[in-house]
Write a protein that holds these residues in place. Structure first.
Motif, PDB file in Angstrom:
ATOM      1  N   HIS A   1       0.856  -1.187   0.000  1.00  0.00           N
ATOM      2  CA  HIS A   1       0.000   0.000   0.000  1.00  0.00           C
ATOM      3  C   HIS A   1       0.888   1.233   0.000  1.00  0.00           C
ATOM      4  CE1 HIS A   1      -3.662   2.294   0.731  1.00  0.00           C
ATOM      5  NE2 HIS A   1      -3.000   2.977   1.653  1.00  0.00           N
ATOM      6  N   ASN A   2       0.779   2.027  -1.048  1.00  0.00           N
ATOM      7  CA  ASN A   2       1.603   3.234  -1.197  1.00  0.00           C
ATOM      8  C   ASN A   2       3.086   2.917  -1.050  1.00  0.00           C
ATOM      9  OD1 ASN A   2      -0.709   4.742  -1.585  1.00  0.00           O
ATOM     10  ND2 ASN A   2      -0.778   5.543   0.506  1.00  0.00           N
ATOM     11  N   GLY A   3       3.479   1.782  -1.632  1.00  0.00           N
ATOM     12  CA  GLY A   3       4.882   1.402  -1.607  1.00  0.00           C
ATOM     13  C   GLY A   3       5.348   0.748  -0.325  1.00  0.00           C
ATOM     14  N   VAL A   4       4.444   0.509   0.620  1.00  0.00           N
ATOM     15  CA  VAL A   4       4.811  -0.084   1.908  1.00  0.00           C
ATOM     16  C   VAL A   4       4.359  -1.543   1.953  1.00  0.00           C
ATOM     17  CG1 VAL A   4       4.464   0.006   4.404  1.00  0.00           C
ATOM     18  CG2 VAL A   4       4.677   2.132   3.087  1.00  0.00           C
ATOM     19  N   PRO A   5       5.270  -2.496   2.212  1.00  0.00           N
ATOM     20  CA  PRO A   5       4.877  -3.907   2.329  1.00  0.00           C
ATOM     21  C   PRO A   5       4.160  -4.170   3.652  1.00  0.00           C
ATOM     22  CG  PRO A   5       7.225  -3.656   2.747  1.00  0.00           C
ATOM     23  CD  PRO A   5       6.716  -2.299   2.345  1.00  0.00           C
ATOM     24  N   ILE A   6       3.009  -4.814   3.563  1.00  0.00           N
ATOM     25  CA  ILE A   6       2.178  -5.076   4.741  1.00  0.00           C
ATOM     26  C   ILE A   6       1.798  -6.549   4.745  1.00  0.00           C
ATOM     27  CG2 ILE A   6       0.035  -4.494   5.941  1.00  0.00           C
ATOM     28  CD1 ILE A   6       0.090  -1.800   4.435  1.00  0.00           C
ATOM     29  N   LYS A   7       1.871  -7.163   5.925  1.00  0.00           N
ATOM     30  CA  LYS A   7       1.482  -8.568   6.048  1.00  0.00           C
ATOM     31  C   LYS A   7       0.593  -8.774   7.265  1.00  0.00           C
ATOM     32  CE  LYS A   7       5.522 -10.734   3.843  1.00  0.00           C
ATOM     33  NZ  LYS A   7       6.586 -11.772   3.992  1.00  0.00           N
ATOM     34  N   ALA A   8      -0.362  -9.693   7.087  1.00  0.00           N
ATOM     35  CA  ALA A   8      -1.195 -10.133   8.206  1.00  0.00           C
ATOM     36  C   ALA A   8      -0.983 -11.626   8.379  1.00  0.00           C
ATOM     37  CB  ALA A   8      -2.667  -9.831   7.943  1.00  0.00           C
ATOM     38  N   HIS A   9      -0.787 -12.061   9.611  1.00  0.00           N
ATOM     39  CA  HIS A   9      -0.662 -13.481   9.919  1.00  0.00           C
ATOM     40  C   HIS A   9      -1.813 -13.861  10.837  1.00  0.00           C
ATOM     41  CE1 HIS A   9       3.486 -12.440   8.705  1.00  0.00           C
ATOM     42  NE2 HIS A   9       3.479 -13.659   8.195  1.00  0.00           N
ATOM     43  N   LEU A  10      -2.705 -14.687  10.333  1.00  0.00           N
ATOM     44  CA  LEU A  10      -3.909 -15.076  11.048  1.00  0.00           C
ATOM     45  C   LEU A  10      -3.634 -16.364  11.823  1.00  0.00           C
ATOM     46  CD1 LEU A  10      -4.748 -13.090   8.837  1.00  0.00           C
ATOM     47  CD2 LEU A  10      -6.796 -14.467   8.457  1.00  0.00           C
ATOM     48  N   ASP A  11      -3.814 -16.318  13.152  1.00  0.00           N
ATOM     49  CA  ASP A  11      -3.532 -17.511  13.962  1.00  0.00           C
ATOM     50  C   ASP A  11      -4.262 -18.732  13.409  1.00  0.00           C
ATOM     51  OD1 ASP A  11      -1.839 -16.167  15.623  1.00  0.00           O
ATOM     52  OD2 ASP A  11      -3.275 -15.888  17.242  1.00  0.00           O
ATOM     53  N   PHE A  12      -5.601 -18.620  13.303  1.00  0.00           N
ATOM     54  CA  PHE A  12      -6.407 -19.715  12.768  1.00  0.00           C
ATOM     55  C   PHE A  12      -7.487 -19.166  11.845  1.00  0.00           C
ATOM     56  CE2 PHE A  12      -5.300 -21.439  17.093  1.00  0.00           C
ATOM     57  CZ  PHE A  12      -4.331 -22.314  16.636  1.00  0.00           C
ATOM     58  N   THR A  13      -7.660 -19.808  10.721  1.00  0.00           N
ATOM     59  CA  THR A  13      -8.740 -19.463   9.802  1.00  0.00           C
ATOM     60  C   THR A  13      -9.597 -20.710   9.613  1.00  0.00           C
ATOM     61  OG1 THR A  13      -7.266 -17.917   8.657  1.00  0.00           O
ATOM     62  CG2 THR A  13      -9.324 -18.518   7.546  1.00  0.00           C
ATOM     63  N   LEU A  14     -10.856 -20.642  10.018  1.00  0.00           N
ATOM     64  CA  LEU A  14     -11.780 -21.766   9.927  1.00  0.00           C
ATOM     65  C   LEU A  14     -12.711 -21.537   8.744  1.00  0.00           C
ATOM     66  CD1 LEU A  14     -10.757 -21.656  12.902  1.00  0.00           C
ATOM     67  CD2 LEU A  14     -12.904 -22.721  13.572  1.00  0.00           C
ATOM     68  N   VAL A  15     -12.975 -22.601   7.978  1.00  0.00           N
ATOM     69  CA  VAL A  15     -13.731 -22.462   6.737  1.00  0.00           C
ATOM     70  C   VAL A  15     -14.854 -23.490   6.664  1.00  0.00           C
ATOM     71  CG1 VAL A  15     -13.586 -22.501   4.218  1.00  0.00           C
ATOM     72  CG2 VAL A  15     -11.659 -21.627   5.549  1.00  0.00           C
ATOM     73  N   TRP A  16     -16.013 -23.017   6.208  1.00  0.00           N
ATOM     74  CA  TRP A  16     -17.146 -23.889   5.907  1.00  0.00           C
ATOM     75  C   TRP A  16     -17.613 -23.592   4.481  1.00  0.00           C
ATOM     76  CZ3 TRP A  16     -16.285 -21.601  10.527  1.00  0.00           C
ATOM     77  CH2 TRP A  16     -16.257 -22.414  11.672  1.00  0.00           C
ATOM     78  N   GLY A  17     -17.800 -24.617   3.692  1.00  0.00           N
ATOM     79  CA  GLY A  17     -18.269 -24.423   2.319  1.00  0.00           C
ATOM     80  C   GLY A  17     -19.758 -24.684   2.211  1.00  0.00           C
ATOM     81  N   GLY A  18     -20.186 -25.113   1.023  1.00  0.00           N
ATOM     82  CA  GLY A  18     -21.597 -25.431   0.823  1.00  0.00           C
ATOM     83  C   GLY A  18     -22.424 -24.232   0.444  1.00  0.00           C
ATOM     84  N   GLN A  19     -23.726 -24.346   0.676  1.00  0.00           N
ATOM     85  CA  GLN A  19     -24.663 -23.291   0.273  1.00  0.00           C
ATOM     86  C   GLN A  19     -24.559 -22.045   1.149  1.00  0.00           C
ATOM     87  OE1 GLN A  19     -28.543 -25.116   0.245  1.00  0.00           O
ATOM     88  NE2 GLN A  19     -28.197 -26.119  -1.728  1.00  0.00           N
ATOM     89  N   ARG A  20     -24.023 -22.211   2.369  1.00  0.00           N
ATOM     90  CA  ARG A  20     -23.864 -21.057   3.272  1.00  0.00           C
ATOM     91  C   ARG A  20     -22.400 -20.962   3.696  1.00  0.00           C
ATOM     92  NH1 ARG A  20     -28.363 -21.338   7.868  1.00  0.00           N
ATOM     93  NH2 ARG A  20     -27.538 -19.233   8.198  1.00  0.00           N
ATOM     94  N   PRO A  21     -21.536 -20.574   2.778  1.00  0.00           N
ATOM     95  CA  PRO A  21     -20.104 -20.518   3.096  1.00  0.00           C
ATOM     96  C   PRO A  21     -19.806 -19.500   4.197  1.00  0.00           C
ATOM     97  CG  PRO A  21     -20.545 -19.401   1.022  1.00  0.00           C
ATOM     98  CD  PRO A  21     -21.818 -20.089   1.407  1.00  0.00           C
ATOM     99  N   ALA A  22     -18.844 -19.851   5.044  1.00  0.00           N
ATOM    100  CA  ALA A  22     -18.488 -18.969   6.161  1.00  0.00           C
ATOM    101  C   ALA A  22     -16.999 -19.091   6.448  1.00  0.00           C
ATOM    102  CB  ALA A  22     -19.291 -19.334   7.407  1.00  0.00           C
ATOM    103  N   VAL A  23     -16.436 -18.016   6.951  1.00  0.00           N
ATOM    104  CA  VAL A  23     -15.029 -17.981   7.356  1.00  0.00           C
ATOM    105  C   VAL A  23     -14.954 -17.304   8.719  1.00  0.00           C
ATOM    106  CG1 VAL A  23     -12.713 -17.174   6.818  1.00  0.00           C
ATOM    107  CG2 VAL A  23     -14.240 -17.819   4.961  1.00  0.00           C
ATOM    108  N   ARG A  24     -14.182 -17.912   9.614  1.00  0.00           N
ATOM    109  CA  ARG A  24     -13.963 -17.339  10.939  1.00  0.00           C
ATOM    110  C   ARG A  24     -12.458 -17.210  11.182  1.00  0.00           C
ATOM    111  NH1 ARG A  24     -18.412 -16.480  10.131  1.00  0.00           N
ATOM    112  NH2 ARG A  24     -20.285 -17.001  11.321  1.00  0.00           N
TER     113      ARG A  24
END
Length: 405
Positions: free
Chosen positions: A118-141
């Motif tokens: 962003h504006n020449g600045v490197p930025i990173k996010a490290h997410l401890d845990f990412t939980l995923v559900w697919g199907g007709q009602r997809p969700a991410v936590r």
């Protein structure tokens, strides 16, 4: 020094070195060279203290390298070990929580990385845990773990900024090749591509119809408290990105000596995290009258600090003992007194303390008066403010480490 004491100190030194080396390895494997990008924790830290955030980017830390442990003085060795046990406890809890979530069969991605510029600045996010559900009602936590000695009543602003940055980047970068999973071949892919390859789960190409939330789990030794949900907010994300740019530019200015570290904004007022700050030794916030430590006043102040530490440790032991005794009393079905030696003990149920629910009072007054503004005014007029009083704060100074020589 006795031979046994020398051996004991050698064991402490070995353990300290191992914990430091373990932390260095984990940082290198999961976070890389943190001086080359701005992370979400940097952004959160700067929300409360820009000076501390920039000092962290400059590598101004009181934490020694693992290879330097052999030269630490005994007092510093004990202090560093204590700090590492607290810091590493969070990593151990993280490992345990990961195993627990895995046991449920949930689709879990640990340490998902999101990289943007962003504006020449490197930025990173490290997410401890990412939980995923697919199907007709997809969700991410998103789950961010925070190891705390005591469960928090409310989140620090730095924690909330970190969450808004994480969940905002997840949504805004969803279809961009910005995602990587450490120690896998999944590098710089879109989020749906990563989930497809990891779990064979198809997610929409757009996040608009996906239920996305971020949560914090505050974890102590025996309790867990969730905070959330935090939802994607583009306004908050923009604030985080602009803050990242400010940290990067300010760090460059301090590195080039065009700006001094003590010229930066720092945390005002009392903040519990100040005691843990690696650069609080010469912080302008704590400009103080220096008193010789061997003077009468200095000795009394040091004794007070020591007594307060002992009191805290003793109160924790008392609380643990009372809890254990109450549980045992209940398990053995005791109904009366238990006596031993010169004391008798009994567990009784005491009525809960009565408190006034301000929101309920306001609702009741509003319904009676028919005007919420007048009800609020009436309630404010009934508030009594106590007299000001003096409170003594005691904080640790994280001084430079001394050599054992």
């Amino acid at each position: 020094m006795r031979h046994s004491d020398i051996k004991a100190q050698g064991l402490i030194r070995l353990l300290t070195q191992g914990l430091l080396a373990l932390g260095e390895q984990k940082t290198a494997n999961e976070l890389g060279d943190r001086s080359r990008y701005i992370g979400m924790s940097d952004i959160g830290k700067s929300m409360e203290c820009m000076r501390a955030a920039v000092a962290s980017k400059l590598g101004l830390s009181a934490v020694p390298a693992a290879t330097a442990v052999g030269g630490l003085a005994p007092d510093d060795l004990v202090r560093v070990l204590g700090q590492q046990l607290i810091l590493q406890r969070g990593h151990w809890q993280e490992h345990g929580i990961e195993k627990a979530l895995d046991a449920t069969g949930v689709k879990l991605v640990p340490q998902l990385e999101i990289s943007v510029e962003h504006n020449g600045v490197p930025i990173k996010a490290h997410l401890d845990f990412t939980l995923v559900w697919g199907g007709q009602r997809p969700a991410v936590r998103i789950l961010e773990l925070k190891s705390n000695g005591r469960i928090l009543e409310s989140l620090y602003a730095s924690y909330e900024a970190q969450l808004y940055g994480q969940v905002g980047l997840l949504k805004s970068c969803w279809a961009e090749p910005s995602f990587s999973v450490p120690q896998t071949e999944l590098q710089q892919v879109t989020f749906p591509q990563a989930i497809q390859r990891l779990f064979n789960v198809a997610l929409p190409e757009s996040p608009d119809n996906v239920d996305i939330e971020a949560w914090v789990l505050s974890i102590s030794m025996d309790k867990v408290k969730p905070f959330g949900p935090y939802l994607p907010d583009m306004g908050m994300l923009e604030t985080c990105l602009q803050t990242a740019v400010a940290i990067w530019r300010t760090t460059e200015d301090v590195r080039s000596a065009s700006l001094g570290l003590n010229d930066l904004d720092y945390c005002q007022g009392f903040h519990p995290l100040c005691d843990w700050c690696d650069v609080n030794t010469d912080c302008p916030k704590f400009q103080a009258v220096s008193i010789p430590s061997d003077s009468a006043c200095g000795l009394e102040l040091e004794e007070l600090a020591m007594l307060k530490e002992r009191k805290t440790a003793l109160e924790e032991r008392i609380a643990e003992s009372e809890k254990r005794i109450r549980q045992t009393y209940s398990l053995i079905g005791a109904q009366d007194w238990i006596s031993t030696g010169n004391h008798r003990f009994r567990v009784v149920t005491v009525a809960g303390r009565k408190t006034l629910d301000r929101s309920l009072v306001l609702d009741t007054l509003s319904s009676l008066i028919g005007n919420e503004i007048k009800a609020q005014s009436a309630l404010d007029e009934c508030v009594k403010t106590g007299k000001p009083y003096d409170r003594l704060y005691i904080g640790k100074i994280n001084k430079p480490l001394k050599s054992a020589a």
